[in-house]
Design a protein around this motif. Structure first.
Motif, PDB file in Angstrom:
ATOM      1  N   ASP A  39       0.787  -1.225   0.000  1.00  0.00           N
ATOM      2  CA  ASP A  39       0.000   0.000   0.000  1.00  0.00           C
ATOM      3  C   ASP A  39       0.823   1.280   0.000  1.00  0.00           C
ATOM      4  OD1 ASP A  39       1.024  -0.275   2.515  1.00  0.00           O
ATOM      5  OD2 ASP A  39      -0.906  -0.374   3.550  1.00  0.00           O
ATOM      6  N   SER A  40       2.068   1.189  -0.459  1.00  0.00           N
ATOM      7  CA  SER A  40       2.869   2.406  -0.574  1.00  0.00           C
ATOM      8  C   SER A  40       3.813   2.281  -1.753  1.00  0.00           C
ATOM      9  CB  SER A  40       3.676   2.658   0.712  1.00  0.00           C
ATOM     10  OG  SER A  40       4.724   1.699   0.828  1.00  0.00           O
ATOM     11  N   ASP A  41       4.186   3.429  -2.287  1.00  0.00           N
ATOM     12  CA  ASP A  41       5.139   3.421  -3.392  1.00  0.00           C
ATOM     13  C   ASP A  41       6.464   2.799  -2.962  1.00  0.00           C
ATOM     14  OD1 ASP A  41       3.267   4.614  -4.994  1.00  0.00           O
ATOM     15  OD2 ASP A  41       4.095   6.642  -4.805  1.00  0.00           O
ATOM     16  N   THR A  42       6.811   2.982  -1.701  1.00  0.00           N
ATOM     17  CA  THR A  42       8.076   2.426  -1.196  1.00  0.00           C
ATOM     18  C   THR A  42       8.045   0.910  -1.237  1.00  0.00           C
ATOM     19  OG1 THR A  42       8.393   4.335   0.258  1.00  0.00           O
ATOM     20  CG2 THR A  42       9.654   2.337   0.767  1.00  0.00           C
TER      21      THR A  42
END
Length: 545
Positions: free
Chosen positions: A381-384
């Motif tokens: 749930d994150s670009d990272t």
């Protein structure tokens, strides 16, 4: 006068245009015939191949009349002259396609009933029927050629080992039952009622005795018998190239085996393979390919994403990690095009080998950056997290990721199966590519959780690696803890081609104290060990190499 078929001059695959004008004598089976009235053409077949015969009513009426009575599988001998067919009639599918025999004499040696199936190269005949009439099946080129190929291989193998100082010894077939990893076939003794011989699972004990005897290098094309359930690679009786050497380490054995294999490939296929073959540890094979016989013809290797999965909120990932397990994945090139139906079918199949499910994500692109779609995409749930996943796996837009989360051995099993199955179904395996390797440093022991007991991963005669011997605690009566025993690596090695184990071996235990300790660890009492292996244990006392 009958033709002297025993004086045949050629086989049916050897005549060429350079033989035009010769008078020859052939014998064989009628493979095919064409009656054109004044001319009859017959394809004559023997082990060497096929030759076309021509019977001419105008020039040779007597043999022509006999030819009109022929049928498939009749056995005949013919004498005639080799002639050229003519450039416009050459059959390029046959090695003898430039010539034919103008028959001057014919002798019908034997008739044949109508065969139960056609003696043709490509047939759909039921296998049981073919096996029932095995002699007829062996007349077909694919089966016959397999037999000839086998002969070529065994001759090449014998020649190689003979040149390198190996002595071929036939070891006994009727012998004492010893544990080799499978059930024995038993043969009752007529003279000692109630006693049984065992057919050999391998010549293992005998070849160890040959080394102790000082023969130094032994080989045998050995027949072996194992009472196992039938599978494609498990037969009740089989032949193995059996080798034993004294005063060696694994590298010495592997060098001879791979050099012998290279000669076999050259002899039967005509090309060279690169030597030395790649060496790969068992741990790397399982980690990268998911099995101990890796198929390296294609990529789609297994990637460890445990540190990334740990940072997701997905319980299916987190729970196995917290229990000491792993999360890994494979990336299917272009797999995003796979349908929901295809993925659901794979999910059900991988459940059939024990997996709880099959988490997936598809890799797409949005405004120049990677995004994940479908399946468990929401947990990254994150670009990272997505960036770390893409970097670790090397996935690209249009790819599909398949995940497995469990204890490490199960993760290897599930992803190893998926890797091979998807490669086969999606045509990712390159044709005519040969990928040999050696797998080394196998674990010496496994642990049976249900029984709570250690067992040998190979057999009880495999030597541990020298640097791991201290873990056996040889100088004490103490039993090492299972966690120490599971760290011991075996001096074992398997040679693998395209995901199939061709063979394997190990350095054998040559020290009586090590062999006794192994027996003890396996729950075998001194008395039981002496009953089963007295001859070997005694021999090990007297200077085993």
């Amino acid at each position: 006068m009958p033709l002297p078929y025993h004086e045949r001059t050629h086989d049916c695959g050897s005549l060429r245009a350079t033989d035009v004008g010769k008078t020859i004598l052939l014998a064989g089976w009628v493979d095919n015939f064409r009656d054109l009235g004044g001319m009859v053409f017959v394809d004559l077949r023997d082990r060497g191949g096929k030759t076309q015969l021509r019977f001419n009513a105008d020039t040779d009426p007597a043999p022509h009349n006999v030819a009109r009575l022929l049928r498939s599988e009749f056995v005949i001998a013919v004498r005639g002259e080799v002639t050229h067919r003519g450039e416009d009639k050459v059959n390029k599918k046959l090695s003898t396609g430039e010539i034919e025999i103008v028959v001057k004499e014919i002798d019908l040696l034997n008739k044949s009933e109508t065969p139960p199936f056609e003696i043709k190269d490509h047939i759909d005949t039921n296998e049981d029927l073919r096996l029932k009439h095995r002699a007829l099946d062996l007349r077909r080129s694919p089966v016959k050629n397999a037999m000839l190929l086998r002969h070529r291989i065994t001759k090449t193998v014998r020649d190689y080992f003979d040149r390198h100082g190996f002595v071929e010894v036939e070891t006994p077939i009727l012998n004492k039952s010893t544990p080799e990893g499978a059930r024995d076939y038993l043969v009752p003794s007529r003279l000692q009622h109630g006693s049984f011989y065992a057919l050999p699972q391998s010549p293992q004990i005998f070849k160890q005795l040959l080394m102790i005897a000082g023969l130094d290098r032994y080989m045998q094309i050995a027949r072996c018998f194992r009472d196992e359930d039938l599978r494609a690679d498990r037969q009740p009786e089989f032949t193995q190239i059996d080798v034993e050497m004294a005063f060696v380490q694994p590298e010495n054995v592997m060098q001879h085996v791979e050099a012998c294999l290279a000669e076999v490939v050259k002899a039967v296929h005509g090309f060279d393979i690169d030597l030395p073959m790649r060496r790969m540890s068992y741990a790397d094979a399982m980690r990268i390919y998911g099995k101990d016989a890796p198929d390296m013809r294609y990529e789609m290797t297994i990637k460890d994403i445990t540190p990334i999965a740990k940072d997701t909120g997905f319980a299916v990932f987190r729970e196995p990690i917290d229990a000491g397990g792993a999360v890994r994945c494979i990336v299917v090139p272009g797999g995003a095009a796979m349908t929901r139906k295809e993925i659901d079918a794979l999910t059900e199949e991988v459940k059939g080998i024990g997996a709880g499910g099959l988490p997936v994500v598809k890799v797409a692109e949005d405004n120049g950056k990677h995004v994940l779609q479908t399946g468990v995409a929401k947990f990254f749930d994150s670009d990272t997290l997505i960036g770390r996943l893409i970097e670790t796996t090397g996935a690209a837009t249009g790819d599909l990721m398949l995940f497995a989360a469990d204890k490490e051995s199960n993760v290897c099993k599930y992803l190893g199966w998926l890797r091979e199955e998807i490669a086969r179904r999606r045509g990712l395996i390159p044709a005519n590519k040969w990928a040999f390797c050696w797998v080394v440093d196998f674990p010496a022991f496994g642990y049976d959780e249900e029984e709570g007991a250690i067992y040998p991963m190979h057999h009880p005669f495999t030597s541990p690696k020298d640097e791991d011997l201290h873990l056996l605690k040889l100088d004490t009566d103490e039993t090492p803890p299972p966690e120490d025993l599971l760290k011991i690596r075996a001096n074992a090695y398997d040679v693998v081609l395209n995901g199939t184990e061709l063979g394997g071996g190990s350095i054998r235990i040559h020290r009586a104290d090590v062999q006794a300790k192994i027996f003890k660890l396996l729950g075998m009492s001194d008395e039981e060990a002496r009953v089963k292996f007295e001859f070997l244990l005694d021999a090990l006392k007297y200077g085993a190499p």
